[in-house]
Motif scaffolding. Structure first.
Motif, short mmCIF file in Angstrom:
data_model
loop_
_atom_site.label_atom_id
_atom_site.label_comp_id
_atom_site.label_asym_id
_atom_site.label_seq_id
_atom_site.Cartn_x
_atom_site.Cartn_y
_atom_site.Cartn_z
N GLU A 10 0.81 -1.22 0.00
CA GLU A 10 0.00 0.00 0.00
C GLU A 10 0.85 1.28 0.00
OE1 GLU A 10 -0.69 -2.67 2.07
OE2 GLU A 10 -2.21 -3.30 0.62
N ASN A 11 1.92 1.28 0.80
CA ASN A 11 2.69 2.53 0.90
C ASN A 11 3.97 2.54 0.07
OD1 ASN A 11 4.37 0.98 2.47
ND2 ASN A 11 4.23 2.23 4.32
N SER A 67 -1.14 5.69 -0.14
CA SER A 67 -1.80 5.36 1.13
C SER A 67 -1.79 6.57 2.07
CB SER A 67 -1.09 4.18 1.80
OG SER A 67 0.07 4.62 2.47
#
Ligand code: FE2
Length: 259
Positions: free
Chosen positions: A165-166, A233
């Motif tokens: 996600e990040n 994110s």
């Protein structure tokens, strides 16, 4: 420190993940220190955009002269005032980063990775801020730091959990056994250029994500194709990186970085 299995895995894949290499206190000390440095840098007018594209850094003196300085670079996308990274001499000029970078366990790790006398040539603090941290496209680190023979090894310290996600790292296992595709080097005092040697495509279909916990270190062979995606994110993905080579190997003068 490294087991035979770990070293064999590094040789086979071109990367190695060591969990819990750093204590949370060590992670926090680096995060706190970069915040201090960043706050004192906010007013500086000479801040350059950092981009991995081929054109943006050309003739960019701010970048070219950062090899022996502590300089901040902004995210590339329009309207962004967020820092992308800080480089490239935190490990020599800043007392906190210098002490950490030359700590016994890091030097021992480099020795375990077969560098008898590791010389740290570059450091970077990468912010990858929530929502704005940009993508770093596929590359080999030897494109940017070249020695003869090639002995450059990167260490990537996770100062946050790094996830899909990040924008965690992605790498092609075994891809370091392929050739160096290009070099990014000085043409003269003010000009940089890419020279292409080999057009073999990276086997990105074989790429794997390197999701790691805060405190982990990822060892990266300098011929290993790797990248990271943008951070869309709501959580940051800070990392600190070092690159070292065997002190006795030849470091050509046309490397962009002068230490
Ligand atoms: Fe890299």
């Amino acid at each position: 420190m490294l087991s035979t299995e770990q070293y064999s895995s590094y040789e086979e894949k071109g990367f190695l993940v060591l969990n819990d290499f750093l204590t949370l206190a060590e992670c926090e000390s680096l995060r706190t220190r970069i915040e201090v440095l960043a706050n004192s840098f906010q007013t500086q007018e000479e801040i350059s955009v950092f981009s991995t594209g081929p054109d943006r850094q050309l003739k960019d003196r701010y970048f070219l002269e950062s090899g022996n300085k502590i300089r901040f670079f902004l995210e590339d996308s329009l309207q962004q005032k967020a820092f992308n990274k800080c480089g490239h001499a935190l490990h020599t000029l800043d007392p906190v980063f210098s002490k950490f970078s030359h700590s016994e366990k890091i030097l021992q790790l480099y020795k375990d990775l077969s560098l008898q006398d590791p010389f740290i040539v570059q450091s970077m603090y990468i912010f990858k801020h929530a929502g704005v941290g940009g993508e770093v496209s596929w590359h080999q680190d030897a494109t940017f730091l070249f020695t003869e023979p090639n002995t450059v090894i990167g260490l990537w310290f996770a100062l946050d959990d790094a996830s899909l996600e990040n924008g965690c790292l992605w790498a092609v296992p075994g891809g370091h056994k392929g050739p160096l595709r290009s070099r990014f080097h000085r043409v003269n005092e003010v000009e940089l250029s890419f020279t292409h040697y080999d057009s073999t495509p990276y086997e990105v279909e074989k790429a794997v994500p390197l999701e790691v916990k805060k405190g982990s270190v990822v060892v990266l062979h300098s011929l290993l194709p790797h990248m990271s995606q943008a951070n869309a994110s709501s959580v940051s993905r800070h990392a600190y990186t070092l690159h070292a080579f065997e002190r006795t190997t030849h470091y050509p003068k046309d490397n962009w970085l002068r230490y």
